[in-house]
Design a protein around this motif. Structure first.
Motif: not given
Length: 274
Positions: A74-86, A154-166
């Motif tokens: 799960l934390r590997l998935l979280a890192v992937e989501r955060i990188v995608r958000a960036i 793009l910014f909205g999708y990034a926010v979704i990825q951040i929430v997922e990652g957290v």
């Protein structure tokens, strides 16, 4: 990999003294150098006072074995989501910068294409019919309002990825639900993109996201799958008390014993079942 020992090596052992004498007697061992208590995560006996004490039913709920492995995934998935958000944030910022300086970029583009034609002729490239040049021309002539909408998406999708990652990093159940729903919503779009053109990046993204949805729903028993939340919590609780219950059932002949000659001291802490 022995996930229990790996985690104990990083975070330290978790020993617990139950108030019930029968349980406490099974979780401790007397050694020539003092009393040792059994770690509830890895099962090793650790010298010194226990970290905590109380009723056996209040023993700390620890991630053990497969649960520890799942937490790592799960934390590997979280890192992937955060990188995608960036990356999405950077692209959105670039779109906004492009929107503000559209006239300058168009002028530069109009000068660069004619200047590059001699080199393109040597390399046998047709810039007038190049799909890449066509896409760039289309982008340059895009309306500023459209570019603003693209940046907002793009910014909205990034926010979704951040929430997922957290949520995934904190191992929260709401984060798992959010990740499944948010990822599933975009799966049809990813499939549609493959009908337009198949690339390694698109196929890889689809495989990762599809595997993440299946993994989360199955292992975390989301949406009532495999007994739902009640079965998931029962599994975690039974796993956390596994050492207490198993130790209470061990016959005396299987209890750890340490026999040293007079004056002899062990060169390491006792661990496991000798």
């Amino acid at each position: 990999m022995e996930w229990n020992l790996r985690t104990c090596a990083r975070k330290g052992h978790t020993t617990y003294r139950p108030d019930e004498p029968a349980f406490a007697d099974r979780l401790r061992a007397q050694t020539p150098v003092g009393l040792a208590w059994r770690c509830l995560r890895c099962g090793d006996f650790v010298l010194g006072d226990p970290v905590a004490s109380g009723p056996a039913q209040d023993a700390p709920v620890l991630l053990r074995g497969r649960a520890l492995r799942d937490a790592t995934v799960l934390r590997l998935l979280a890192v992937e989501r955060i990188v995608r958000a960036i990356l999405l944030t950077l692209v959105g910022y670039a779109v906004l910068r492009f929107r503000r300086s559209e006239a300058d970029i168009q002028e530069l583009f109009d000068k660069a294409i004619p200047a590059a034609k001699p080199l393109a002729s040597v390399l046998h490239l047709d810039l007038d019919n190049s799909p890449t040049i066509a896409h760039l021309r289309h982008l340059i002539h895009t309306k500023p309002s459209t570019l603003l909408l693209v940046a907002a998406l793009l910014f909205g999708y990034a926010v979704i990825q951040i929430v997922e990652g957290v949520g995934l990093w904190l191992l929260q159940r709401w984060g798992e639900y959010f990740a499944v729903v948010a990822t599933s919503i975009f799966l049809p779009l990813e499939v549609y993109e493959l009908t337009d053109r198949i690339t390694v990046l698109r196929v890889g993204a689809l495989v990762v996201n599809l595997a993440a949805v299946i993994y989360l729903v199955s292992t975390k028993r989301l949406f009532g799958v495999r007994g739902g939340r009640a079965a998931f919590e029962a599994e975690r609780h039974s796993a956390s008390l596994l050492e207490v219950e198993q130790s209470a059932e061990l016959p005396d002949c299987e209890r750890p014993r340490y026999e040293l000659s007079e004056g002899e001291l062990p060169d390491r802490e006792p661990s496991g079942n000798p």
